[in-house]
Design a protein around this motif. Structure first.
Motif, PDB file in Angstrom:
ATOM      1  N   LEU A 141       0.818  -1.212   0.000  1.00  0.00           N
ATOM      2  CA  LEU A 141       0.000   0.000   0.000  1.00  0.00           C
ATOM      3  C   LEU A 141       0.854   1.265   0.000  1.00  0.00           C
ATOM      4  O   LEU A 141       0.390   2.331  -0.422  1.00  0.00           O
ATOM      5  N   GLU A 142       2.104   1.139   0.457  1.00  0.00           N
ATOM      6  CA  GLU A 142       2.981   2.313   0.491  1.00  0.00           C
ATOM      7  C   GLU A 142       3.264   2.847  -0.910  1.00  0.00           C
ATOM      8  O   GLU A 142       3.511   4.048  -1.102  1.00  0.00           O
ATOM      9  N   SER A 143       3.210   1.951  -1.896  1.00  0.00           N
ATOM     10  CA  SER A 143       3.452   2.401  -3.275  1.00  0.00           C
ATOM     11  C   SER A 143       2.349   3.327  -3.760  1.00  0.00           C
ATOM     12  O   SER A 143       2.538   4.068  -4.728  1.00  0.00           O
ATOM     13  N   LEU A 144       1.191   3.285  -3.077  1.00  0.00           N
ATOM     14  CA  LEU A 144       0.086   4.179  -3.409  1.00  0.00           C
ATOM     15  C   LEU A 144       0.181   5.504  -2.658  1.00  0.00           C
ATOM     16  O   LEU A 144      -0.663   6.383  -2.840  1.00  0.00           O
ATOM     17  N   GLY A 145       1.181   5.622  -1.770  1.00  0.00           N
ATOM     18  CA  GLY A 145       1.311   6.832  -0.959  1.00  0.00           C
ATOM     19  C   GLY A 145       0.478   6.783   0.307  1.00  0.00           C
ATOM     20  O   GLY A 145       0.077   7.829   0.828  1.00  0.00           O
ATOM     21  N   VAL A 146       0.198   5.560   0.816  1.00  0.00           N
ATOM     22  CA  VAL A 146      -0.647   5.368   2.001  1.00  0.00           C
ATOM     23  C   VAL A 146       0.142   4.604   3.056  1.00  0.00           C
ATOM     24  O   VAL A 146       0.875   3.654   2.735  1.00  0.00           O
ATOM     25  N   GLN A 147      -0.001   5.029   4.294  1.00  0.00           N
ATOM     26  CA  GLN A 147       0.643   4.355   5.417  1.00  0.00           C
ATOM     27  C   GLN A 147      -0.400   3.593   6.223  1.00  0.00           C
ATOM     28  O   GLN A 147      -1.491   4.104   6.477  1.00  0.00           O
ATOM     29  N   VAL A 148      -0.081   2.353   6.624  1.00  0.00           N
ATOM     30  CA  VAL A 148      -0.950   1.587   7.524  1.00  0.00           C
ATOM     31  C   VAL A 148      -0.559   1.951   8.960  1.00  0.00           C
ATOM     32  O   VAL A 148       0.521   1.589   9.431  1.00  0.00           O
ATOM     33  N   VAL A 149      -1.440   2.709   9.620  1.00  0.00           N
ATOM     34  CA  VAL A 149      -1.149   3.184  10.977  1.00  0.00           C
ATOM     35  C   VAL A 149      -1.263   2.058  11.985  1.00  0.00           C
ATOM     36  O   VAL A 149      -0.429   1.881  12.869  1.00  0.00           O
ATOM     37  N   SER A 150      -2.343   1.272  11.902  1.00  0.00           N
ATOM     38  CA  SER A 150      -2.543   0.171  12.835  1.00  0.00           C
ATOM     39  C   SER A 150      -3.513  -0.830  12.237  1.00  0.00           C
ATOM     40  O   SER A 150      -4.235  -0.532  11.279  1.00  0.00           O
ATOM     41  N   VAL A 151      -3.501  -2.023  12.836  1.00  0.00           N
ATOM     42  CA  VAL A 151      -4.460  -3.073  12.469  1.00  0.00           C
ATOM     43  C   VAL A 151      -5.108  -3.552  13.754  1.00  0.00           C
ATOM     44  O   VAL A 151      -4.429  -4.094  14.634  1.00  0.00           O
ATOM     45  N   ARG A 152      -6.398  -3.306  13.879  1.00  0.00           N
ATOM     46  CA  ARG A 152      -7.122  -3.732  15.081  1.00  0.00           C
ATOM     47  C   ARG A 152      -7.719  -5.102  14.827  1.00  0.00           C
ATOM     48  O   ARG A 152      -8.414  -5.324  13.833  1.00  0.00           O
ATOM     49  N   ARG A 153      -7.444  -6.018  15.736  1.00  0.00           N
ATOM     50  CA  ARG A 153      -7.926  -7.394  15.601  1.00  0.00           C
ATOM     51  C   ARG A 153      -8.670  -7.769  16.868  1.00  0.00           C
ATOM     52  O   ARG A 153      -8.050  -7.913  17.937  1.00  0.00           O
ATOM     53  N   GLU A 210       3.601  -4.525  10.403  1.00  0.00           N
ATOM     54  CA  GLU A 210       4.851  -4.813   9.721  1.00  0.00           C
ATOM     55  C   GLU A 210       4.565  -5.490   8.382  1.00  0.00           C
ATOM     56  O   GLU A 210       3.492  -6.077   8.192  1.00  0.00           O
ATOM     57  N   PRO A 211       5.519  -5.460   7.449  1.00  0.00           N
ATOM     58  CA  PRO A 211       5.291  -6.060   6.116  1.00  0.00           C
ATOM     59  C   PRO A 211       4.882  -7.533   6.188  1.00  0.00           C
ATOM     60  O   PRO A 211       4.131  -8.007   5.347  1.00  0.00           O
ATOM     61  N   GLY A 212       5.369  -8.265   7.173  1.00  0.00           N
ATOM     62  CA  GLY A 212       5.062  -9.687   7.254  1.00  0.00           C
ATOM     63  C   GLY A 212       3.724 -10.010   7.899  1.00  0.00           C
ATOM     64  O   GLY A 212       3.346 -11.185   7.986  1.00  0.00           O
ATOM     65  N   LEU A 213       2.986  -9.004   8.351  1.00  0.00           N
ATOM     66  CA  LEU A 213       1.702  -9.253   9.012  1.00  0.00           C
ATOM     67  C   LEU A 213       0.669  -9.739   7.994  1.00  0.00           C
ATOM     68  O   LEU A 213       0.372  -9.046   7.017  1.00  0.00           O
TER      69      LEU A 213
END
Length: 657
Positions: free
Chosen positions: A605-617, A626-629
């Motif tokens: 998603l970073e290639s689109l200019g977007v950052q993943v802030v968090s993942v709520r589970r 992290e990339p491996g998640l």
């Protein structure tokens, strides 16, 4: 023969172990003390003999307990609750004591033993009930107020019982004069202490407080408490009665709250020692030899007491469901019951074999209390004909207030924090509905036009009636981790991706609440320290712009949701440059989303200019983005970026739905 120090060391060692175990099992420490006494007593391991010296040492626990009760005794509180205290409370103690007298005479024990047993039976556990009701958020419910009012009268009723029971061991022909003399002594001593002591106590505490010495203040508290206990004991009354008077005298002064805090450590430790000695009275072998007697003495008094309390509550025009809950809560034995029973045993009013069975029965009823109260709602729903109607009416009223609300905020708790949040939301035009259990607060706030209703926010049906399905956020404003965990459980069941913001006192519960699905956890200690630091920087000459940037930086590192903002439909019209502002956006992954079973690295998603802030589970700690998640169904991915890249990222996550 053990000396006093050795006895105290054994007591403390046993108490530390069992209280730690009780805390781990989420049981009241009082039960741990009783079990420790059973274990180290003369009838089990035999570490400590049951001698008069041991019992006298334990009486200091009762002294400080009665002192604390005296601190709570004030006319304003009694007048505010006089209907419950002197109505329902007086009737409950009188009828239960009468039942004990009748039972004593039927069983051939005599009416004197019946008075002692009836008084013990009339008491319920203030320590257990207040703790349980506070944890369940039920102190301000109709049955919660009734229970607290009855407990208050029970605490006051201990005073005449402490005067009465010692006179019951006299010969029948001497009983009348002995009782009259005891009452006369009590009236004279209490009259002198109360009328002559008020001004003297206030003056003396003022003189001591001016010395600004904590040690001197605490020493004076101990001197006053034990000194008045000594006076009443030598007047032929009891140590506990003098301590109660000391508490009453201090409750009329402005030092009451400071005294309560200073005396609490002594009270808790010495009261623990008292319950250890009560446990020492129990002979487990005797109980094992008569299990059916113990079972009978456990079940029958609980049922009788439940019937008395519930019947009286109905007679006082309480709804059926409220009466049932009140009866269940007050049906068990209490700590003052042990005090009166110990007096009766020492005076040989009750046979030692029967005493063992009664002690075991009282202990079992107290152990059962948390489980009975946990089941009280189901029992009330099953047997109260009007309960479903009242519940449905209450939920309908809540639903009617929120039926037109959409994308509103549910505010759980309407105390100071809840009201401040509501005002900020209202100022920004954000709809909210607040749920609270304080009827007086709701009445005044609703009259002022606030959107607040009477409801228990920790109940799923109340949250659903408040529009959980249409809400955009839930805020838990009270620092009660167990209640917050229940709310998070209900929200995760109904709306897995809905953000829930939780307030806590410190960092201790943060991981647990995050694991339960909280979007953000706000610790009071962190925010207060941040404000103190910002003021310190300003007063040290640091420019305000730099202080603001520093505070923002610290908050950004602590709170993920402050690294940007969630966009609303009204934002575009407010700012023409909105299209280039960085914002946050939550995306909930359903089972057929293309991102399920893919890693963040694969999605890129970073290639689109977007950052993943968090993942709520839901149900686990938020994993590090992290990339491996590897993403799973039900995950809520929080994205950060400008509008167009965020929209592209959402499409990549959800393609295939």
């Amino acid at each position: 023969m053990l000396n006093t120090l050795e006895i105290v060391l054994i007591f403390l060692g046993a108490a530390v172990g069992v209280v730690a175990l009780a805390r781990k099992l989420h049981l009241p420490p009082l039960l741990g003390y009783l079990i420790a006494g059973i274990a180290i007593g003369p009838h089990a391991l035999g570490f400590v003999p049951n001698t008069p010296e041991t019992r006298y040492l334990a009486e200091f626990g009762v002294v400080f307990l009665m002192f604390s009760i005296g601190l709570e005794f004030n006319l304003a509180k009694l007048m505010a609750m006089r209907g419950v205290v002197f109505g329902l409370g007086l009737a409950q103690v009188a009828l239960t004591t009468l039942f004990g007298i009748v039972a004593g005479m039927v069983l051939g024990l005599g009416w004197q033993a019946g008075v002692a047993l009836g008084g013990a039976l009339a008491m319920s556990s203030t320590a257990i009930l207040v703790k349980l009701f506070a944890e369940r958020g039920e102190l301000e419910t109709p049955h919660g107020r009734d229970v607290i009012g009855v407990l208050l009268f029970q605490d006051l009723a201990v005073v005449p019982f402490l005067i009465l029971v010692p006179t019951l061991a006299r010969e029948p022909e001497n009983l009348g004069p002995a009782l009259g003399l005891a009452l006369l002594k009590a009236a004279v001593v209490l009259g002198l202490l109360l009328f002559a002591g008020r001004k003297l106590v206030r003056l003396w505490l003022t003189v001591v407080a001016r010395r600004r010495s904590t040690e001197l203040f605490v020493l004076n508290l101990l001197l006053m408490t034990l000194g008045l206990a000594y006076i009443t004991e030598h007047a032929g009354l009891s140590l506990a009665l003098g301590a109660f008077v000391a508490g009453m005298l201090i409750s009329e002064t402005e030092y009451r709250h400071q005294v309560e805090e200073d005396i609490k450590p002594f009270r808790d430790v010495l009261l623990g020692l008292f319950f250890v000695t009560i446990g020492m009275l129990l002979d487990v072998r005797s109980v094992i030899a008569q299990p059916f007697v113990v079972l009978f003495l456990t079940v029958i008094p609980v049922l009788v007491k439940f019937a008395v309390v519930a019947g009286l509550a109905r007679a006082f025009r309480r709804p059926q469901g409220t009466a049932i809950r009140t009866g269940i809560a007050l049906a068990q034995a209490g700590e003052f019951g042990f005090v009166l029973l110990a007096q009766a045993g020492g005076l040989k009013l009750v046979d030692s074999v029967l005493m063992d069975a009664i002690l075991a029965a009282m202990l079992l009823s107290m152990i059962a209390t948390p489980f009975l109260i946990a089941a009280s709602d189901r029992i009330a729903m099953r047997f109260a004909r009007d309960e479903w109607m009242l519940k449905s009416l209450a939920l309908t009223q809540i639903a009617s207030r929120t039926i037109k609300s959409n994308k509103h905020v549910i505010v759980c708790g309407y105390g100071r924090n809840g009201q401040s949040i509501a005002r900020v939301l209202a100022a920004e035009g954000v709809a909210y509905i607040a749920l609270d259990l304080d009827p007086e607060r709701i009445r005044e706030a609703a009259a002022a036009g606030d959107s607040v209703v009477f409801a228990d926010a920790s109940r799923k049906e109340a949250l659903m009636a408040a529009g959980l399905a249409r809400a955009q956020a839930v805020v838990v404003t009270y620092a009660d981790a167990p209640a917050a965990l229940r709310i998070l459980h209900h929200v995760n069941e109904a709306r897995p991706g809905l953000p829930v913001i939780v307030r806590v006192k410190d960092d201790a519960q943060m991981d647990r609440l995050h694991a339960a699905g909280a979007a953000e956890v706000v610790p009071e200690t962190f925010e207060s320290s941040l404000m103190l630091a910002s003021h310190a920087l300003l007063l040290s000459g640091v420019p305000i712009s730099k202080v603001v940037r520093r505070v923002r930086s610290v908050r950004d590192s602590r709170y993920a949701t402050l690294r940007g903002f969630f966009h609303g439909s009204s934002d575009a019209t407010e700012d023409l440059a909105e299209a280039v502002h960085v914002r946050l956006h939550s995306v909930t992954l359903e089972a057929d989303a293309s991102a399920v079973a893919q890693t963040l690295g694969e999605l890129d998603l970073e290639s689109l200019g977007v950052q993943v802030v968090s993942v709520r589970r839901p149900g686990t700690m938020p994993p590090a983005p992290e990339p491996g998640l590897k993403l799973a169904a039900g995950d809520v991915v929080v994205l950060k970026g400008t509008p167009e890249p965020v929209a592209l990222a959402e499409a990549r996550l959800l393609a295939g739905q």
